[in-house]
Motif scaffolding. Structure first.
Motif, mmCIF file in Angstrom:
data_model
loop_
_atom_site.group_PDB
_atom_site.id
_atom_site.type_symbol
_atom_site.label_atom_id
_atom_site.label_comp_id
_atom_site.label_asym_id
_atom_site.label_seq_id
_atom_site.Cartn_x
_atom_site.Cartn_y
_atom_site.Cartn_z
ATOM 1 N N VAL A 6 89.804 43.944 44.489
ATOM 2 C CA VAL A 6 89.250 43.275 43.312
ATOM 3 C C VAL A 6 88.996 41.812 43.693
ATOM 4 N N ILE A 7 87.788 41.344 43.405
ATOM 5 C CA ILE A 7 87.427 39.954 43.708
ATOM 6 C C ILE A 7 87.049 39.245 42.408
ATOM 7 N N PRO A 8 87.936 38.418 41.863
ATOM 8 C CA PRO A 8 87.584 37.648 40.661
ATOM 9 C C PRO A 8 86.569 36.559 41.009
ATOM 10 N N ALA A 9 85.470 36.528 40.273
ATOM 11 C CA ALA A 9 84.416 35.539 40.539
ATOM 12 C C ALA A 9 83.693 35.202 39.246
ATOM 13 N N ALA A 10 84.471 34.911 38.197
ATOM 14 C CA ALA A 10 83.858 34.728 36.883
ATOM 15 C C ALA A 10 83.877 33.290 36.387
ATOM 16 N N GLY A 11 84.537 32.385 37.111
ATOM 17 C CA GLY A 11 84.693 31.018 36.626
ATOM 18 C C GLY A 11 83.376 30.245 36.560
ATOM 19 N N PHE A 12 83.388 29.160 35.782
ATOM 20 C CA PHE A 12 82.184 28.349 35.606
ATOM 21 C C PHE A 12 81.879 27.487 36.824
ATOM 22 N N GLY A 13 82.893 27.134 37.613
ATOM 23 C CA GLY A 13 82.659 26.246 38.747
ATOM 24 C C GLY A 13 82.300 24.844 38.310
ATOM 25 N N THR A 14 83.009 24.339 37.300
ATOM 26 C CA THR A 14 82.661 23.040 36.717
ATOM 27 C C THR A 14 82.794 21.880 37.699
ATOM 28 N N ARG A 15 83.631 22.024 38.721
ATOM 29 C CA ARG A 15 83.784 20.938 39.696
ATOM 30 C C ARG A 15 82.512 20.715 40.508
ATOM 31 N N PHE A 16 81.625 21.697 40.510
ATOM 32 C CA PHE A 16 80.401 21.577 41.307
ATOM 33 C C PHE A 16 79.149 21.367 40.454
ATOM 34 N N LEU A 17 79.349 21.085 39.184
ATOM 35 C CA LEU A 17 78.182 20.767 38.359
ATOM 36 C C LEU A 17 77.517 19.501 38.888
ATOM 37 N N PRO A 18 76.185 19.400 38.827
ATOM 38 C CA PRO A 18 75.252 20.329 38.181
ATOM 39 C C PRO A 18 74.791 21.503 39.064
ATOM 40 N N ALA A 19 75.250 21.568 40.331
ATOM 41 C CA ALA A 19 74.781 22.635 41.227
ATOM 42 C C ALA A 19 75.088 24.019 40.673
ATOM 43 N N THR A 20 76.202 24.151 39.932
ATOM 44 C CA THR A 20 76.617 25.459 39.429
ATOM 45 C C THR A 20 76.175 25.722 37.990
ATOM 46 N N LYS A 21 75.274 24.906 37.484
ATOM 47 C CA LYS A 21 74.756 25.145 36.137
ATOM 48 C C LYS A 21 74.022 26.472 36.063
ATOM 49 N N SER A 22 73.288 26.804 37.116
ATOM 50 C CA SER A 22 72.538 28.066 37.127
ATOM 51 C C SER A 22 72.830 28.899 38.365
ATOM 52 N N GLN A 23 73.845 28.493 39.140
ATOM 53 C CA GLN A 23 74.182 29.203 40.375
ATOM 54 C C GLN A 23 75.701 29.353 40.455
#
Length: 290
Positions: A6-23
């Motif tokens: 099982v690989i959890p990969a659901a977080g928002f990744g807020t530390r990498f905003l704005p790069a993770t806004k749509s990725q």
């Protein structure tokens, strides 16, 4: 035999905003390979045959990455890019990968609970989707070997500086051999001076089905989330837990600085980049000194 992960990969990744806004942060590349591909490769290299990725909002790119892209494949064949074609095909053939959507971001424990129907009554591996392990023997394989020998849940750990133990989940217990400990304490971010060791949980686990019922009764705490560490604490004394001090290096892609360091380290190991990059870094350092 442990054949599911099982690989959890659901977080928002807020530390990498704005790069993770749509990725998804798990799709951030280490040079030219998405982080999560390294994680899946580790699972496959450890003998895992079926993988469940826990996704969330905006994670479609992960699904697309491991799916086939017939148009791209055809274009590569037309351009006689055989090596690239084989590389792209290999991604979609790595393993049998399934997906489930975490309805709400309620913590790592909650994310793992979505694997219950997938894993059934079997032991299974958990690999965090934003942590890359660099090792000769895959870290997940190291944990599987310990599970097969001792038949208890296994947690990957790594030593951290004593003055930084309050940043991690820390394990304590009785040493069996240098790299293996039977755990009797699990403390999430202990105060300095109260940690039972300097061995921090490192993002890889072998768990058994009992963890699901424990997650179910574990209350939400910080940030209104269910933590996997708390669920494991509930089982201490009832089930055997072991720690494995990993042989290898953990690359946590959870912070921008660590992400940059990882890219540099991986680039210096690649023949086409090592020499020119090292020359550039040396020149840059000289300029900064001047």
């Amino acid at each position: 035999m442990i054949k599911k992960a099982v690989i959890p990969a659901a977080g928002f990744g807020t530390r990498f905003l704005p790069a993770t806004k749509s990725q998804p942060k798990e799709m951030l590349p280490i040079i030219d390979t998405p982080t999560i591909q390294y994680v899946v490769q580790e699972a496959v290299d450890s003998g895992i045959e079926e993988i469940l990725i826990i996704t969330g909002k905006g994670k479609r790119a992960i699904i697309d990455h491991f799916d086939r892209n017939f148009e791209l494949e055809q274009r590569l064949l037309e351009k006689q890019e055989e090596a690239l074609y084989q590389q792209i095909r290999q991604i979609s053939d790595m393993a049998n990968i399934y997906y489930v959507h975490q309805k709400e971001l309620n913590g790592l424990g909650d994310a793992v609970s979505y694997g219950k129907q997938f894993t059934g009554n079997e032991p299974f591996a958990v690999l965090l989707g934003d942590t890359v392990m660099e090792s000769v023997i895959p870290v997940t394989q190291q944990l599987i070997d310990i599970y097969n020998q001792y038949e208890g849940m296994v947690i990957a750990v790594e030593p951290v500086p004593q003055d930084k133990v309050n940043r991690y989940g820390i394990v304590g217990g009785r040493a069996i051999i240098d790299s293996i400990m039977e755990i009797d304490q699990l403390i999430e971010k202990p105060e300095l001076g109260e940690a039972p060791s300097n061995l921090a949980i490192a993002g890889r686990y072998i768990l058994t089905p009992e963890i699901y019922e424990s997650i179910k009764i574990t209350p939400k705490k910080k940030n209104n989330e269910v933590q996997l560490t708390d669920a494991m604490v509930n089982l201490l004394g009832k089930k055997k837990f072991y720690s494995c001090t990993i042989e290898g290096k953990r690359h946590d892609i959870g912070s921008k600085l660590d992400f940059l360091k990882t890219n540099i380290e991986f680039a210096l190991k690649r023949k086409e980049f090592a020499k020119p990059l090292l020359e550039y870094l040396t020149q840059l350092l000289e300029e900064k000194k001047g």
